[in-house]
Scaffold this active site. Sequence first.
Site, mmCIF file in Angstrom:
data_model
loop_
_atom_site.group_PDB
_atom_site.id
_atom_site.type_symbol
_atom_site.label_atom_id
_atom_site.label_comp_id
_atom_site.label_asym_id
_atom_site.label_seq_id
_atom_site.Cartn_x
_atom_site.Cartn_y
_atom_site.Cartn_z
ATOM 1 N N HIS A 241 0.811 -1.217 0.000
ATOM 2 C CA HIS A 241 0.000 0.000 0.000
ATOM 3 C C HIS A 241 0.848 1.273 0.000
ATOM 4 O O HIS A 241 0.617 2.189 -0.792
ATOM 5 C CB HIS A 241 -0.919 0.044 1.228
ATOM 6 C CG HIS A 241 -1.739 -1.202 1.405
ATOM 7 N ND1 HIS A 241 -2.257 -1.907 0.348
ATOM 8 C CD2 HIS A 241 -2.139 -1.867 2.516
ATOM 9 C CE1 HIS A 241 -2.942 -2.945 0.803
ATOM 10 N NE2 HIS A 241 -2.880 -2.946 2.114
ATOM 11 N N LYS A 340 0.042 -0.153 13.809
ATOM 12 C CA LYS A 340 -1.202 -0.577 14.449
ATOM 13 C C LYS A 340 -1.256 0.083 15.820
ATOM 14 O O LYS A 340 -0.228 0.442 16.384
ATOM 15 C CB LYS A 340 -1.197 -2.094 14.645
ATOM 16 C CG LYS A 340 -1.038 -2.872 13.344
ATOM 17 C CD LYS A 340 -2.355 -3.454 12.911
ATOM 18 C CE LYS A 340 -2.226 -4.266 11.642
ATOM 19 N NZ LYS A 340 -3.329 -4.005 10.709
HETATM 20 C C1 BG6 Z 1 -4.480 -4.788 4.794
HETATM 21 C C2 BG6 Z 1 -3.548 -5.188 5.901
HETATM 22 O O1 BG6 Z 1 -3.868 -4.963 3.550
HETATM 23 O O2 BG6 Z 1 -4.835 -3.419 4.944
HETATM 24 C C3 BG6 Z 1 -4.178 -4.939 7.250
HETATM 25 O O3 BG6 Z 1 -3.219 -6.564 5.774
HETATM 26 C C4 BG6 Z 1 -4.670 -3.514 7.353
HETATM 27 O O4 BG6 Z 1 -3.268 -5.231 8.291
HETATM 28 C C5 BG6 Z 1 -5.518 -3.129 6.147
HETATM 29 O O5 BG6 Z 1 -5.426 -3.395 8.538
HETATM 30 C C6 BG6 Z 1 -5.848 -1.662 6.150
HETATM 31 O O6 BG6 Z 1 -6.772 -1.377 5.145
HETATM 32 P P1 BG6 Z 1 -7.761 -0.132 5.255
HETATM 33 O O7 BG6 Z 1 -8.507 -0.134 3.965
HETATM 34 O O8 BG6 Z 1 -8.614 -0.385 6.450
HETATM 35 O O9 BG6 Z 1 -6.888 1.064 5.431
#
Ligand code: BG6
Length: 490
Positions: A241, A340
């Site tokens: 991401h 987190k």
């Molecule tokens: C996921 C991760 O790809 O993205 C997670 O594995 C994380 O750990 C999540 O919580 C976050 O996604 P979003 O859309 O809630 O920001």
Amino acid sequence: MTSQTIPVEPFDIVVFGATGDLCERKLLPALYQRQRAGQFSEPTRIIGSSRSEFSNEQYRALAKEAIQAHVAEAEIEGGELERFLARVSYVSADGTTGRGFEELKAAIGESPHVQAFYLAVAPTLFGDIVDKIDKFGLASPSSRVIVEKPIGRSLETAREVNNAIGRVFDETRIFRIDHYLGKETVQNLMALRFANALYEPLWNSAHVDHVQITVAESVGLEGRADYYDKAGALRDMVQNHIMQLLCLVAMEVPSSLDADAVRDEKLKVLRALKPINALNAERVTVRGQYRAGASNGGAVKGYLEELSGGVSDTETFVALKAEIGNWRWSGVPFYLRTGKRMATRVSEIVIEFKPIPHSIFGEAAGRIFANQLVIRLQPNEGVKQWIMIKDPGPGGMRLRQIPLDMSFAESFHERNPDAYERLIMDVIRGNQTLFMRRDEVEAAWQWIDPIVAAWEERGQTVQSYTAGTWGPSASIALIERDGRTWHESF
Ligand code: BG6
């Protein structure tokens, strides 16, 4: 009609892992919303599959519950859900043995429509399932396969996963999801950069002081200890991401929105990232792990207490200073952080411009802040351009920083579709722009692997931070050493 509502041709989507979390929380609700938006043409079919034995009726009951749990009540109106469930069926199948694949083939039948195979399963099963899709003749020339991270846990293992899928599907038929690319504001980043003449002349090292990308979550492990403890924040969030966000900020203007035009430019950014390795990792990276603290108004356990084992050096927070070695960005640090159990849930990109070269205002005018462009990805999506103005009223020239503030929720009263809604429809349309190409995934690992190796080699262990804070103090030191601060006025 927007592309969000233009109907797509009829399709069949086969979801492996149909009783899993991803399917229940994201895929079924996303498909339901697309039907509701009028995007389906008939006959569109949804075939769920997993190892569990369910009848069609039992699976429809499960799908119904999933939608009721994850779609707002007001959006489940008269008859829509029943119409949706009527297109859902279920076949029990096992990718490791091939059991049930004949039945799956029979269920798909001689369909002339586009087929999408969504592998919502552990990546260790990707190879087995695509082999069986091939062996049992489930795929037609118009079939495509959808997979999602983790695509490997290193360059080597990512290549294995990519090779396994690539044996059956060629690259034009593989859709690798990074759900951040389906987020509305992430796409808005492209609109902001490439549909406005304003920023592009400033979008370089002559005018940008630095960039910050923060993806902070307030949640903890959420019952995913098995996966997370082997991954950690670097692999779970940065490799995919955050690096995708960095690419969209840093890439050159592609010649079009064509999938390869965009992905070629992103790849160049990934390849231009300066290495972080044993020589510099201690200086430019911080690993953290949360201990007990408070989150969302209540006491929460520390990471180790959430693990059944109780011992782990896995990072739940990471901050990095990345640099891109090319003409546009030379000398502009990109500070990246994710964690987190942080103080709040917020994802944003901050472009901080250089300060004015010389002030004509006296000391009484107050501090002149550098302009910042803040792109808020979630929650409260929007864009703020911070500028200096004169404080209104008499009393001489006092300056003040205010934002030109564009909140999407306030400006558009439309439902903000979930990333999966856009992405699944793009698969059916055959548009790969928002999906990761093989070389991108591998280039990202190529940059990440030496960081992991450096941590091991140098014994760079995690630093503790209290749950509900902004991470270890070393993260603040990382940016303050350079005379800068993390943007935290949310
Ligand atoms: C996921 C991760 O790809 O993205 C997670 O594995 C994380 O750990 C999540 O919580 C976050 O996604 P979003 O859309 O809630 O920001």
